[in-house]
Design an enzyme around this catalytic site. Sequence first.
Site, PDB file in Angstrom:
ATOM      1  N   GLY A  95      -2.367 -47.580 -50.892  1.00 45.94           N
ATOM      2  CA  GLY A  95      -1.207 -46.681 -50.411  1.00 45.94           C
ATOM      3  C   GLY A  95      -1.687 -45.696 -51.847  1.00 45.94           C
ATOM      4  CB  SER A  99      -6.846 -32.963 -51.135  1.00 45.77           C
ATOM      5  OG  SER A  99      -8.289 -32.825 -49.750  1.00 45.77           O
ATOM      6  CB  ILE A 157      -1.822 -47.126 -45.018  1.00 43.54           C
ATOM      7  CG1 ILE A 157      -1.662 -45.910 -46.120  1.00 43.54           C
ATOM      8  CG2 ILE A 157      -2.791 -48.277 -46.099  1.00 43.54           C
ATOM      9  CD1 ILE A 157      -2.476 -45.163 -46.949  1.00 43.54           C
ATOM     10  CB  SER A 158      -7.834 -48.428 -44.366  1.00 48.92           C
ATOM     11  OG  SER A 158      -8.289 -47.556 -43.644  1.00 48.92           O
ATOM     12  NE  ARG A 172     -34.011 -40.550 -19.370  1.00 54.23           N
ATOM     13  CZ  ARG A 172     -32.991 -40.849 -18.646  1.00 54.23           C
ATOM     14  NH1 ARG A 172     -32.792 -41.704 -17.824  1.00 54.23           N
ATOM     15  NH2 ARG A 172     -32.535 -39.415 -18.193  1.00 54.23           N
ATOM     16  CD  GLN A 215     -44.884 -31.635 -32.912  1.00 53.61           C
ATOM     17  OE1 GLN A 215     -44.972 -30.819 -32.999  1.00 53.61           O
ATOM     18  NE2 GLN A 215     -46.701 -31.749 -32.931  1.00 53.61           N
ATOM     19  CD  GLU A 245     -12.562 -44.632 -50.383  1.00 53.39           C
ATOM     20  OE1 GLU A 245     -13.232 -45.174 -51.794  1.00 53.39           O
ATOM     21  OE2 GLU A 245     -11.856 -45.749 -49.570  1.00 53.39           O
ATOM     22  N   GLY A 246     -12.250 -38.587 -51.096  1.00 53.31           N
ATOM     23  CA  GLY A 246     -12.893 -37.356 -50.911  1.00 53.31           C
ATOM     24  C   GLY A 246     -12.976 -36.919 -49.739  1.00 53.31           C
TER      25      GLY A 246
HETATM   26  C1  FAD Z   1      -9.562 -43.202 -40.565  1.00 47.87           C
HETATM   27  C2  FAD Z   1      -8.626 -42.922 -42.527  1.00 47.87           C
HETATM   28  C3  FAD Z   1      -8.465 -43.990 -42.832  1.00 47.87           C
HETATM   29  C4  FAD Z   1      -7.801 -43.491 -44.215  1.00 47.87           C
HETATM   30  N1  FAD Z   1      -7.575 -45.078 -45.669  1.00 47.87           N
HETATM   31  C5  FAD Z   1      -6.655 -44.196 -46.295  1.00 47.87           C
HETATM   32  C6  FAD Z   1      -6.597 -45.520 -47.137  1.00 47.87           C
HETATM   33  O1  FAD Z   1      -6.565 -46.605 -47.057  1.00 47.87           O
HETATM   34  N2  FAD Z   1      -5.575 -44.985 -47.832  1.00 47.87           N
HETATM   35  C7  FAD Z   1      -5.290 -43.860 -48.492  1.00 47.87           C
HETATM   36  O2  FAD Z   1      -4.611 -43.491 -49.808  1.00 47.87           O
HETATM   37  N3  FAD Z   1      -5.791 -42.641 -47.449  1.00 47.87           N
HETATM   38  C8  FAD Z   1      -6.613 -43.306 -46.565  1.00 47.87           C
HETATM   39  N4  FAD Z   1      -6.650 -42.215 -45.720  1.00 47.87           N
HETATM   40  C9  FAD Z   1      -6.425 -40.707 -46.078  1.00 47.87           C
HETATM   41  C10 FAD Z   1      -7.265 -39.537 -47.027  1.00 47.87           C
HETATM   42  O3  FAD Z   1      -7.824 -40.436 -48.164  1.00 47.87           O
HETATM   43  C11 FAD Z   1      -6.935 -38.797 -46.789  1.00 47.87           C
HETATM   44  O4  FAD Z   1      -6.545 -38.091 -45.489  1.00 47.87           O
HETATM   45  C12 FAD Z   1      -8.235 -37.063 -47.696  1.00 47.87           C
HETATM   46  O5  FAD Z   1      -8.021 -37.803 -49.180  1.00 47.87           O
HETATM   47  C13 FAD Z   1      -8.525 -36.203 -47.474  1.00 47.87           C
HETATM   48  O6  FAD Z   1      -6.396 -35.523 -47.329  1.00 47.87           O
HETATM   49  P1  FAD Z   1      -5.792 -34.871 -46.167  1.00 47.87           P
HETATM   50  O7  FAD Z   1      -6.525 -35.622 -44.629  1.00 47.87           O
HETATM   51  O8  FAD Z   1      -4.795 -34.788 -46.365  1.00 47.87           O
HETATM   52  O9  FAD Z   1      -6.508 -32.886 -45.679  1.00 47.87           O
HETATM   53  P2  FAD Z   1      -6.171 -31.521 -46.338  1.00 47.87           P
HETATM   54  O10 FAD Z   1      -6.188 -32.645 -48.408  1.00 47.87           O
HETATM   55  O11 FAD Z   1      -4.920 -31.194 -46.154  1.00 47.87           O
HETATM   56  O12 FAD Z   1      -7.140 -31.442 -46.171  1.00 47.87           O
HETATM   57  C14 FAD Z   1      -7.886 -30.620 -45.383  1.00 47.87           C
HETATM   58  C15 FAD Z   1      -8.742 -29.646 -45.410  1.00 47.87           C
HETATM   59  O13 FAD Z   1      -9.204 -28.312 -46.653  1.00 47.87           O
HETATM   60  C16 FAD Z   1      -9.745 -28.672 -47.450  1.00 47.87           C
HETATM   61  N5  FAD Z   1      -9.617 -28.909 -48.764  1.00 47.87           N
HETATM   62  C17 FAD Z   1      -8.465 -29.360 -49.479  1.00 47.87           C
HETATM   63  N6  FAD Z   1      -8.123 -28.893 -51.166  1.00 47.87           N
HETATM   64  C18 FAD Z   1      -9.109 -28.243 -51.173  1.00 47.87           C
HETATM   65  C19 FAD Z   1      -9.851 -27.546 -51.694  1.00 47.87           C
HETATM   66  N7  FAD Z   1      -9.514 -27.654 -53.305  1.00 47.87           N
HETATM   67  N8  FAD Z   1     -10.830 -26.855 -51.715  1.00 47.87           N
HETATM   68  C20 FAD Z   1     -11.862 -26.766 -50.545  1.00 47.87           C
HETATM   69  N9  FAD Z   1     -11.859 -27.642 -49.857  1.00 47.87           N
HETATM   70  C21 FAD Z   1     -10.159 -28.462 -49.661  1.00 47.87           C
HETATM   71  C22 FAD Z   1      -9.910 -30.621 -47.472  1.00 47.87           C
HETATM   72  O14 FAD Z   1     -11.907 -30.918 -48.303  1.00 47.87           O
HETATM   73  C23 FAD Z   1     -10.227 -30.489 -45.953  1.00 47.87           C
HETATM   74  O15 FAD Z   1     -11.049 -29.728 -45.147  1.00 47.87           O
HETATM   75  C24 FAD Z   1      -7.509 -42.196 -44.839  1.00 47.87           C
HETATM   76  C25 FAD Z   1      -7.779 -41.126 -43.974  1.00 47.87           C
HETATM   77  C26 FAD Z   1      -8.879 -41.637 -42.263  1.00 47.87           C
HETATM   78  C27 FAD Z   1      -9.133 -40.797 -41.613  1.00 47.87           C
END
Ligand code: FAD
Length: 401
Positions: free
Chosen positions: A126, A134, A159-160, A274, A285, A369-370
């Site tokens: 978590g 991010s 959170i997965s 198909r 191609q 995960e990034g």
């Molecule tokens: C199915 C699923 C399972 C998950 N499981 C877990 C888990 O088990 N545990 C956990 O802790 N989290 C989990 N997450 C959360 C996940 O890690 C976050 O969604 C992820 O880190 C991105 O954060 P955010 O969604 O807040 O997007 P944001 O950080 O708000 O980003 C939004 C957009 O802005 C872009 N952005 C942000 N900052 C920058 C920057 N500096 N430069 C350029 N672009 C930028 C991002 O690339 C994205 O396109 C999960 C998410 C999903 C969808």
Amino acid sequence: MIDFTLNDEHRLLEQSIREWGAQNVAPFIRENDRRHHFDRDRILDGMAKLGLLGISVPQEYGGAGMDYIALGLASEELEYVDTSLRVIMSVHVGLNCLTLLAWGSEDQKQRYLVPQAQGKKIAAYGLTEPGAGSDARAIQTTAVKKGDRYVLNGEKSWISLADVADNFLVIAWTDLEKKKQRDTAGLSAFIVERTFKGFSSGPMKEKWGILAGNTGFFTLDDVEVPEENIVGRLGEGFKIAMFALDQGRFTVASGATGLIRACRDASVKYARERQTFGVEIGQHQLVKEMIAQMESDYQTSRLLWLRSGWLKNEGRRNTRETGLAKWFATVASERAAGDAVQIHGANGYSDEYPVGRFWRNCKGAVIYEGTREIHKIMQADYLLGYRTDRPTRCELPPHRG
Ligand SMILES: Cc1cc2nc3c(=O)[nH]c(=O)nc-3n(C[C@H](O)[C@H](O)[C@H](O)COP(=O)(O)OP(=O)(O)OC[C@H]3O[C@@H](n4cnc5c(N)ncnc54)[C@H](O)[C@@H]3O)c2cc1C
């Protein structure tokens, strides 16, 4: 010397997962996906019996004692069947168990790692919150010391296994002054049990991918966590969170590789069945081009995660290589899944065929995960000299066989 030969243990592992997946998961996956149903007993029991829940954890801590290539192979085979299976490897094994193995105290390993590796307890990770993904420094969860305990308050989202796991690795601020300054030395990592008073969880109800998996939120409302559940030292939470991602990203990379292979195999099969304009569509191609791209993406992704697994086996730092493998494979899986739907035409737009599920499932890994963007920035920063990896106090134990 470079050696790409899988050993007998690896081949047996691949074979066992393929057989288990074909018999126990594939026949039910479409229905579970449609019903948004995580088939807990069937999946977790099966994975535990195969030893997957402790695959690269040493036997002395209840695991199967296999190497990190085995972890990658398992992730690839599992995601070939469905992404929801690989997600379990990512959070339970990658993000949680391997982090406890490297950073946990002996007492934590006995109390938490052993039952987790044996598959008796399920674990999750978590970090993310409604206002912070991010930008991990923006998390709001706090842990305030009270005697020999810490009182945790906050909400974690996306959170997965939030509704499934027994134990959670939770990142929270223990230094509120450092929180104001966004200084990561104020973050710490805790093991929180679902049974602790004040813990509650629920599902992300509107999620539209990985529907046979469980993703949710949890809230910490004055949850008292004993001091001995701090992982590593006070203030090492950010380093631990990033270390965990090095392991999780490896499984995401190898998993996405399996998804590309699934897209490729489904596309090849359909392209031979198909017909249009009097020939199999595989004769066109432009269809060949999509299939060839899938093969190129599959082979490249596999080489990248194999390199990363080899570095892990050798005990060498692999943040850069693992990040590249994760970024490349997940973006490539999105390309492969989009083209797999395209090759299937309107049938690809229906749940009658698996490729629509592949397409919905692939996108999550381009975000978690990034994100794709964060990984791009990381790779550029390495090249530009803005980023270097400093040694961490604890490292993943090598596995040289
Ligand atoms: C199915 C699923 C399972 C998950 N499981 C877990 C888990 O088990 N545990 C956990 O802790 N989290 C989990 N997450 C959360 C996940 O890690 C976050 O969604 C992820 O880190 C991105 O954060 P955010 O969604 O807040 O997007 P944001 O950080 O708000 O980003 C939004 C957009 O802005 C872009 N952005 C942000 N900052 C920058 C920057 N500096 N430069 C350029 N672009 C930028 C991002 O690339 C994205 O396109 C999960 C998410 C999903 C969808």
